[in-house]
Design an enzyme around this catalytic site. Structure first.
Site, PDB file in Angstrom:
ATOM      1  N   ASN A   5       3.449   5.157   4.292  1.00 46.73           N
ATOM      2  CA  ASN A   5       2.904   5.589   5.588  1.00 46.73           C
ATOM      3  C   ASN A   5       1.441   5.226   5.768  1.00 46.73           C
ATOM      4  O   ASN A   5       0.718   5.876   6.513  1.00 46.73           O
ATOM      5  CB  ASN A   5       3.111   7.096   5.800  1.00 46.73           C
ATOM      6  N   GLY A   6       1.002   4.154   5.119  1.00 46.75           N
ATOM      7  CA  GLY A   6      -0.379   3.722   5.228  1.00 46.75           C
ATOM      8  C   GLY A   6      -0.667   2.875   6.456  1.00 46.75           C
ATOM      9  O   GLY A   6      -1.823   2.622   6.780  1.00 46.75           O
ATOM     10  N   PHE A  12      16.265  -2.345   0.282  1.00 42.78           N
ATOM     11  CA  PHE A  12      16.558  -1.221  -0.604  1.00 42.78           C
ATOM     12  C   PHE A  12      18.040  -1.248  -0.968  1.00 42.78           C
ATOM     13  O   PHE A  12      18.890  -1.608  -0.148  1.00 42.78           O
ATOM     14  CB  PHE A  12      16.235   0.118   0.067  1.00 42.78           C
ATOM     15  N   ASP A  28      11.639  -2.767   2.700  1.00 44.45           N
ATOM     16  CA  ASP A  28      12.547  -1.643   2.946  1.00 44.45           C
ATOM     17  C   ASP A  28      13.936  -2.099   3.395  1.00 44.45           C
ATOM     18  O   ASP A  28      14.914  -1.379   3.202  1.00 44.45           O
ATOM     19  CB  ASP A  28      11.970  -0.701   4.000  1.00 44.45           C
ATOM     20  N   ASP A  29      14.033  -3.280   3.990  1.00 46.27           N
ATOM     21  CA  ASP A  29      15.336  -3.796   4.411  1.00 46.27           C
ATOM     22  C   ASP A  29      16.179  -4.263   3.221  1.00 46.27           C
ATOM     23  O   ASP A  29      17.349  -4.617   3.398  1.00 46.27           O
ATOM     24  CB  ASP A  29      15.165  -4.956   5.397  1.00 46.27           C
ATOM     25  N   GLY A  78       0.810  -1.210   0.000  1.00 47.81           N
ATOM     26  CA  GLY A  78       0.000   0.000   0.000  1.00 47.81           C
ATOM     27  C   GLY A  78       0.838   1.252   0.000  1.00 47.81           C
ATOM     28  O   GLY A  78       2.062   1.226  -0.107  1.00 47.81           O
ATOM     29  N   TYR A 137      13.420  10.210   6.973  1.00 48.92           N
ATOM     30  CA  TYR A 137      13.929   9.288   5.966  1.00 48.92           C
ATOM     31  C   TYR A 137      15.399   9.556   5.699  1.00 48.92           C
ATOM     32  O   TYR A 137      15.847  10.704   5.738  1.00 48.92           O
ATOM     33  CB  TYR A 137      13.145   9.421   4.651  1.00 48.92           C
TER      34      TYR A 137
END
Length: 188
Positions: A14-15, A40, A37-38, A11, A132
């Site tokens: 920040n959902g 990236f 995200d781990d 999604g 971020y």
């Protein structure tokens, strides 16, 4: 007979994907979350797609499929599935990330796919209270994050009706209860 269910939670940025995943693991402690995200790529990885914002700033497009090292993510999923298979209890393996359903070469079929949506103003508001690394340059949300979210959502939506869309503005407990019904097969 033991069963490992593979759950995808995707999604908008920040959902509430991470919070939802944590609640599921709290409820089902034999479960594991793998976060997109781990995986990236490093900031200087040559595989990044770069964009130039209207301000002239050049920045990595973290919303693009190339921002993730999918080979490493797939290897981790494979390893984790093998580890979970050694356990006697039923488990969920949750793959969480904003573009996981857009990656077409994912070799593991999801048992359930959850996609959390937000209106643009709420997504922007939530994004502003997070930090971020690297930091979002001015205009990044409007010129990259939101348009890529819409593009990725549209692309993913064409893949079929097997994705459950949930409104991320709803109460987090209501979202969690809806997801529990989906992932456990409880229709009541």
């Amino acid at each position: 007979m033991k069963k490992i269910k593979l759950i995808g939670i995707s999604g908008v940025s920040n959902g509430g994907k991470t919070s939802l995943s944590k609640k599921i693991v709290d409820r089902f402690p034999n479960s594991i979350v793998i976060r997109q995200d781990d995986f990236f790529r490093e900031e200087d990885d040559p595989n990044h797609i770069w964009i130039v914002l209207s301000s002239g700033v050049k920045h990595q497009n973290w919303e693009h499929l190339n921002s993730v090292n999918w080979d490493k993510l797939k290897s981790q999923v494979d390893l984790t599935l093998k580890e979970l298979a050694k356990r006697d209890e039923e488990s969920f393996l949750i793959i969480e990330g904003h573009i996981i359903f857009n990656y077409k070469d994912f070799p593991f079929p999801y048992d359930s796919k959850i996609f959390i949506t937000l209106p643009e103003d709420e997504a922007y508001r939530r994004r502003q209270v997070r930090t971020y690394v690297p930091a979002d340059p001015d205009g990044f949300f409007a010129e990259c994050i939101w348009p890529m979210y819409l593009k990725n959502k549209e692309e993913m939506s064409r893949e079929g009706p097997d994705i459950v869309f949930l409104d991320g503005t709803k109460d987090p407990e209501e979202i969690y209860q809806s997801v529990l019904k989906v992932i456990t097969g409880n229709k009541s």
